[in-house]
Design an enzyme around this catalytic site. Structure first.
Site: not given
Length: 582
Positions: A321-324, A340, A319, A375
């Site tokens: 964006g910044i990696r979680g 996720k 995905a 949600d």
């Protein structure tokens, strides 16, 4: 009926009886919504929401035990379950809620086999029949109104037909406000009073939080538009707060970021079909979820995704964006969700555990999301085609989630994951936003934080990357590994430094407990984006003041529940004092 073994028939009947009992209990909790709204029992509203959500899991557990008690046969034999599934399909052939009954059977099987052996021969991966092959034409869920006696006469008739026990504060005033808004908006070019306008109103009221929503559709020569009357009860009577006819606003009212409605829907599929006529862009899984059937929503989502996979060719990718630090996140570009997965090992400095993260996702599902938290749907043993995964993603998953990953020549199975609506991360959105868009996004960001706080939710990590921007330009929080109840925090002002040495020290010169929060430090969330910080501080600088947070805590502890509106406050009617009650 095809002959099946007595044991298979007993199992199938036991599960169907369990489903009918569950559905009856679900309806009874739902039916209490009217009285809770009329008596303004707002704490009871929250408790009923939690009770209804938990009831499905409770009933599944009870039925699993019953299944094991109605036979001495070995219930771990798949052949027995294949027979039971076939028998069950026959039993529900004429059931008015067969599709939700299928999901209930699936839940029992998955509970017995720990989500293994997912195959259409064992459970209802595919529906047992087409949705509309046996329509129930004798069951009407809506009333049609004609404008032949004039628009205001029709609107008054609609309001009088909704039998609240508490009186309307001033029905004539509300009718005038509704009619005036419609004539200046969608009916500006419609000749009323000649039968060119029809309004279909669902008989059942949609209840959520402190509101009751009368839901219908307007039909003119130009097509179909939503017609929704949000009603409130302030203790002096019930009044219409506004009229909603915009499709985008209707979509927000039924958003994935809001709690489920309580609506008396004896045949949910018919309500979903009606709602689809005013929100054609929404998948039916979202609509089932919006009226409380979250487990069946998962079934419909899975079926929809399988169908999409057959007509698409792109690959799952990491995905944007910044990696979680806690989650591995991936997506299919042609499909509007993200997947996720909790990492096996968290990046520094995260200290939470997987159990804590799961508990926090559960907290979100049980909380009032007030339109500001996405949600999520939780799945076990989710099956993907291996050839649809990019090599980059596959390598990242092997590195981050090896304990949850099963790879075969054909399949990739992820043992536990969450599915969530895909949004553009706020930090990425701001990179291409102009000045006006930045200002509006920061207004939304601050509103999101305040509305979550009023619902007793503190996001914890409020970095911009943890918020997303929806297609309606609403800002929504979606990173839950550090959330907690607002009332669990201790909001403090940073003590004054006694000297320069303290001021310049690398570490705080004051003690900090785990639950301590210093709102003055929130400025750090805008590191590297002075434009966004300026826009935020011009609108929400009160969030830097510890007294703002302490004041909210006092109100929550006193039992106060804040008003939340799934539409803009500027759209609310400016009501003159009540003149008559109806």
């Amino acid at each position: 009926m095809t002959n099946h073994s007595p044991t298979a028939r007993r199992i199938a009947k036991t599960i169907l009886n369990g489903f009918d009992a569950y559905f009856a209990d679900f309806q009874n909790i739902t039916l209490g919504a009217k009285a809770r709204f009329e008596t303004a029992a707002w704490q009871a509203v929250r408790q009923a929401n939690k009770e209804r959500l938990e009831h499905y899991k409770l009933k599944v557990g009870q039925v699993v035990k019953l299944v094991q008690s109605v036979t001495t046969k070995d219930t771990s034999q798949l052949e027995l379950w294949r027979e039971s599934r076939a028998t069950y399909a026959q039993l529900i052939a004429d059931h008015r809620n067969y599709e939700i009954a299928e999901t209930f059977f699936n839940s029992i099987f998955c509970k017995c086999f720990d989500h293994a052996h997912i195959h259409d021969s064992n459970i209802f991966v595919k529906p047992s029949r087409a949705p509309d092959d046996k329509p129930l034409r004798d069951y009407s869920i809506y009333i049609s109104y004609s404008d032949r006696k004039g628009l205001e006469s029709m609107l008054l008739e609609i309001m009088e037909d909704y039998a609240f026990s508490t009186h309307w504060e001033d029905a004539a005033r509300d009718v005038e406000l509704i009619a005036d808004t419609l004539m200046r908006g969608p009916l500006a070019n419609v000749e009323t009073g000649v039968g060119d306008l029809r309004i279909d109103m669902l008989e059942s009221v949609f209840y959520r939080n402190k509101g009751a929503y009368l839901v219908g559709r307007m039909i003119t020569g130009d097509g179909v538009l939503p017609f929704i009357l949000p009603c409130l009860n302030d203790g002096n009577g019930i009044y219409v707060d506004t009229v909603i006819y915009d499709r985008d606003c209707t979509s927000i009212i039924f958003s994935f970021t809001r709690s489920h409605f309580m609506v008396d829907a004896p045949i949910p599929s018919r309500f979903v079909r009606f709602l689809s006529t005013i929100m054609p862009q929404k998948d039916i899984s979202e609509l089932y979820n919006s009226i409380g059937f979250h487990k069946h929503s998962k079934t419909e989502f899975y079926r929809h995704m399988i169908a999409h996979m057959k007509t698409s060719h792109d690959k799952f990718v990491v995905a944007p964006g910044i990696r979680g630090m806690v989650m591995a996140v991936f997506t299919l570009p042609s499909y509007s969700v993200v997947f996720k997965v909790i990492k096996d090992k968290f990046d520094e400095p995260k200290t939470v555990t997987e159990e804590i993260v799961r508990d926090r996702y559960k907290l979100v599902s049980r909380s009032d999301r007030v339109g500001r938290m996405a949600d999520t749907q939780e799945y076990s043993h989710f099956i993907f085609y291996r050839n649809r995964f990019s090599e980059e993603l596959l390598e990242e998953l092997k590195r981050d989630i090896p304990s949850k990953l099963v790879i075969t020549d054909k399949w990739i199975i992820i043992k536990h994951l969450y599915v969530e609506r895909r949004m553009e991360p706020l930090n990425l959105y701001l990179q291409h936003a102009d000045e006006k868009q930045t200002y509006e996004a920061m207004e939304e960001y601050g509103n999101a934080i305040k509305q979550l706080a009023a619902a007793d939710i503190f996001p914890g990590d409020m970095l911009l990357k943890n918020f997303g921007v929806t297609r309606h330009k609403r800002v929504v929080f979606y990173d839950y590994d550090e959330i907690c109840h607002l009332t669990e925090c201790n909001f403090r002002k940073i003590p004054e430094a006694r000297d320069d040495a303290q001021e310049l020290a690398d570490r705080p010169w004051y003690t900090v407990a785990e639950e301590d929060v210093f709102p003055e430090e929130f400025r750090l969330f805008f590191s590297g984006n002075p434009t966004a910080r300026k826009a935020f501080e011009s609108q929400h600088s009160d969030l830097y003041d510890y007294r703002f947070w302490q004041g909210l805590q006092e109100r929550i502890r006193a039992g106060h529940i804040e008003d939340t509106f799934p539409y803009r406050r500027k759209w609310r009617f400016k009501r003159r004092p009540a003149e008559t009650g109806v």
